[in-house]
Enzyme design. Structure first.
Site, PDB file in Angstrom:
ATOM      1  N   PHE A 148       0.852  -1.191   0.000  1.00 29.12           N
ATOM      2  CA  PHE A 148       0.000   0.000   0.000  1.00 29.12           C
ATOM      3  C   PHE A 148       0.885   1.237   0.000  1.00 29.12           C
ATOM      4  O   PHE A 148       1.625   1.480   0.951  1.00 29.12           O
ATOM      5  CB  PHE A 148      -0.967   0.066   1.193  1.00 29.12           C
ATOM      6  CG  PHE A 148      -1.877   1.265   1.069  1.00 29.12           C
ATOM      7  CD1 PHE A 148      -3.035   1.194   0.298  1.00 29.12           C
ATOM      8  CD2 PHE A 148      -1.549   2.481   1.650  1.00 29.12           C
ATOM      9  CE1 PHE A 148      -3.841   2.316   0.121  1.00 29.12           C
ATOM     10  CE2 PHE A 148      -2.354   3.601   1.479  1.00 29.12           C
ATOM     11  CZ  PHE A 148      -3.506   3.518   0.720  1.00 29.12           C
ATOM     12  N   ASP A 233       9.328   3.169   2.313  1.00 26.65           N
ATOM     13  CA  ASP A 233       8.096   3.902   2.618  1.00 26.65           C
ATOM     14  C   ASP A 233       7.759   3.726   4.101  1.00 26.65           C
ATOM     15  O   ASP A 233       7.206   2.711   4.512  1.00 26.65           O
ATOM     16  CB  ASP A 233       6.942   3.395   1.734  1.00 26.65           C
ATOM     17  CG  ASP A 233       5.638   4.163   1.983  1.00 26.65           C
ATOM     18  OD1 ASP A 233       5.556   4.925   2.978  1.00 26.65           O
ATOM     19  OD2 ASP A 233       4.684   3.986   1.193  1.00 26.65           O
ATOM     20  N   LYS A 262       2.131  11.219   7.217  1.00 22.61           N
ATOM     21  CA  LYS A 262       1.248  10.963   8.356  1.00 22.61           C
ATOM     22  C   LYS A 262       1.654  11.705   9.632  1.00 22.61           C
ATOM     23  O   LYS A 262       1.370  12.893   9.734  1.00 22.61           O
ATOM     24  CB  LYS A 262       1.101   9.460   8.570  1.00 22.61           C
ATOM     25  CG  LYS A 262       0.321   8.826   7.406  1.00 22.61           C
ATOM     26  CD  LYS A 262      -0.331   7.505   7.690  1.00 22.61           C
ATOM     27  CE  LYS A 262      -1.304   7.165   6.562  1.00 22.61           C
ATOM     28  NZ  LYS A 262      -0.990   5.981   5.811  1.00 22.61           N
TER      29      LYS A 262
HETATM   30  C1  LIG Z   1      -1.089   6.040   4.285  1.00 24.74           C
HETATM   31  C2  LIG Z   1       0.025   5.543   3.470  1.00 24.74           C
HETATM   32  C3  LIG Z   1       0.361   6.131   2.237  1.00 24.74           C
HETATM   33  C4  LIG Z   1      -0.462   7.216   1.598  1.00 24.74           C
HETATM   34  O1  LIG Z   1      -0.580   8.369   2.374  1.00 24.74           O
HETATM   35  P1  LIG Z   1      -1.761   9.431   2.080  1.00 24.74           P
HETATM   36  O2  LIG Z   1      -1.420  10.588   2.968  1.00 24.74           O
HETATM   37  O3  LIG Z   1      -3.050   8.768   2.445  1.00 24.74           O
HETATM   38  O4  LIG Z   1      -1.691   9.761   0.628  1.00 24.74           O
HETATM   39  C5  LIG Z   1       1.480   5.644   1.571  1.00 24.74           C
HETATM   40  N1  LIG Z   1       2.215   4.646   2.075  1.00 24.74           N
HETATM   41  C6  LIG Z   1       1.914   4.054   3.255  1.00 24.74           C
HETATM   42  C7  LIG Z   1       2.791   2.952   3.765  1.00 24.74           C
HETATM   43  C8  LIG Z   1       0.804   4.465   3.985  1.00 24.74           C
HETATM   44  O5  LIG Z   1       0.476   3.842   5.117  1.00 24.74           O
END
Ligand SMILES: *Cc1c(COP(=O)(O)O)cnc(C)c1O
Length: 413
Positions: A148, A233, A262
């Site tokens: 994700f 990520d 985040k």
């Molecule tokens: C939440 C998330 C994203 C995307 O972030 P948004 O602010 O919702 O665009 C990308 N990578 C990971 C691992 C995430 O948990």
């Protein structure tokens, strides 16, 4: 928290209005929140809940942390947006602090996580063409099954979740998928045109999937041997969540490009970015990439304060200590419905057996007892409270969690 909540008219009316006017791209639990403080939130009918989702880990510092709100208010009284057409006096100090905390030479600020992932993909591709010498238009990026990384058309194009893709093609080429947790598969998939390997150190949305011991360290070695960028990520796993400042620290690597988001905005403002050393970041020249809001003074002030809170309050240590103990308590629950408890720090998944039910009715039963958690990947209840949570609060929460995990008050099919 053990008292049962009551859903009143305010809640019903608010849900009806939102459902009428909004696109139906979410299926929220039927609770309407109107106030938050620390680890707790309150609904429009006055019921209190322990927030065990933390907005997918965007609230590691808790709701409305006073130091972050103070930075927000102070900055709002001076200047909020300049665009990058001009300099502002907040971005420099923010990126300086972020580089010092992460150990990278350069940072590029964006707003949402998906934008930061897109930025990392662009950086890796341009590095591939200008530094590694990949022929024009041939750059390949490897990603993992069950990943994700966000919801843009490029990113969902390499998702393996059918629903995330269905109806949204055609997709961006240049991505290759390998199994998660399998470093040999990475080595096999690399070609002379591979520029990057995009990976989450724990797959959060994928169901709190913890890879085998040493996986990221081995991936870092393979990437280094083959001149491929490890793109880490840590949007969800970073900033203390898993018991280290970054989850990759468990493996002694933060990657060649680190993606953050985040909790960098402390739950009050979207702040994201990528970090890398000059060899990678210098591929960007004026006009290559940008964002109207990225690096704005309000976001930079909030980002600086959010990072400071994580470090000053040693929230990583707290996540590690409380997480170990909390997981031990969950493992001690004798329940026919639980297949596995997994996670790291305060990123914990309770996997419900498919023969019992999905995780959804368990989350609904938790909500009735004043605990907000959200199922992920159908079978997993994710527990990820703000990292400012205390032992006492979690102890009290367990009084509600234990019976629900055993199936009490859960509507099983
Ligand atoms: C939440 C998330 C994203 C995307 O972030 P948004 O602010 O919702 O665009 C990308 N990578 C990971 C691992 C995430 O948990």
């Amino acid at each position: 928290m053990s008292s049962t909540t009551t859903v009143g008219q305010e809640t019903q009316a608010a849900i009806l209005e939102a459902e009428h006017w909004s696109a139906h791209n979410y299926k929220p639990l039927p609770v309407v929140l109107s106030k938050g403080e620390g680890c707790f939130v309150w609904d429009v009918d006055g019921n209190r809940y322990l927030d065990m989702l933390s907005a997918y880990s965007a609230l590691n510092q808790g709701h409305r942390h006073p130091a972050i709100l103070e930075a927000l208010h102070e900055q709002a009284g001076r200047i909020t947006l300049t665009s990058r057409a001009f300099h502002n006096d907040r971005m420099g100090p923010f990126l300086h602090a972020l580089c010092e905390a992460t150990g990278f030479e350069k940072a590029l600020p964006m707003n949402t996580g998906a934008e930061a992932v897109e930025t990392a993909l662009k950086a890796a591709r341009k590095w591939g063409y200008t530094v590694k010498g990949v022929p024009d238009g041939r750059a390949e990026i490897i990603a993992c099954e069950n990943n994700f990384h966000g919801r843009t058309t490029t990113i969902v194009g390499f998702s393996t979740e059918a629903q995330y893709r269905h109806g949204f093609g055609p997709f961006t080429p240049g991505f290759k998928i390998i199994p998660y947790g399998d470093s040999a598969a990475l080595e096999d998939a690399i070609t002379e045109n591979t520029v990057g390997f995009l990976v989450e150190p724990i797959q959060g949305e994928g169901g709190v999937i913890v890879p085998p011991e040493g996986y990221l360290a081995r991936c870092a070695e393979i990437c280094a041997e083959h001149d491929v960028l490890l793109i880490n990520d840590e949007i969800q796993t970073g900033l203390g969540r898993t018991g280290q400042l970054f989850c990759g620290d468990w493996d002694g690597t933060r990657g060649d490009i680190l993606i953050v988001g985040k909790a960098l905005g402390g739950g009050v403002y979207p702040v994201s970015g990528i970090l890398a050393d000059a060899e990678v970041m210098d591929v960007f020249t004026p006009g290559d990439h940008g964002s109207t809001f990225g690096g704005n003074p309000l976001g930079a002030a909030v980002g600086s304060a959010s990072l400071r809170v994580i470090l000053d309050e040693r929230l990583s240590d707290r996540a590690r200590e409380l997480g170990d103990w909390f997981m031990e308590r969950l493992r001690a629950i004798d329940s026919p419905h639980v297949e596995e408890i997994r996670g790291r720090g305060l990123m914990v998944g309770v996997v419900i057996r498919e023969t019992s039910a999905t995780a959804r009715p368990f989350c609904e039963a938790l909500m009735e007892r004043g605990i907000l958690a959200k199922e992920t990947h159908h079978q997993v209840i994710r527990f990820a409270p703000p990292l400012v949570v205390t032992h006492e609060i979690l102890e009290e929460a367990l009084e509600s969690i234990e019976p629900v995990v055993r199936g009490e008050g859960v509507e099983l099919p």
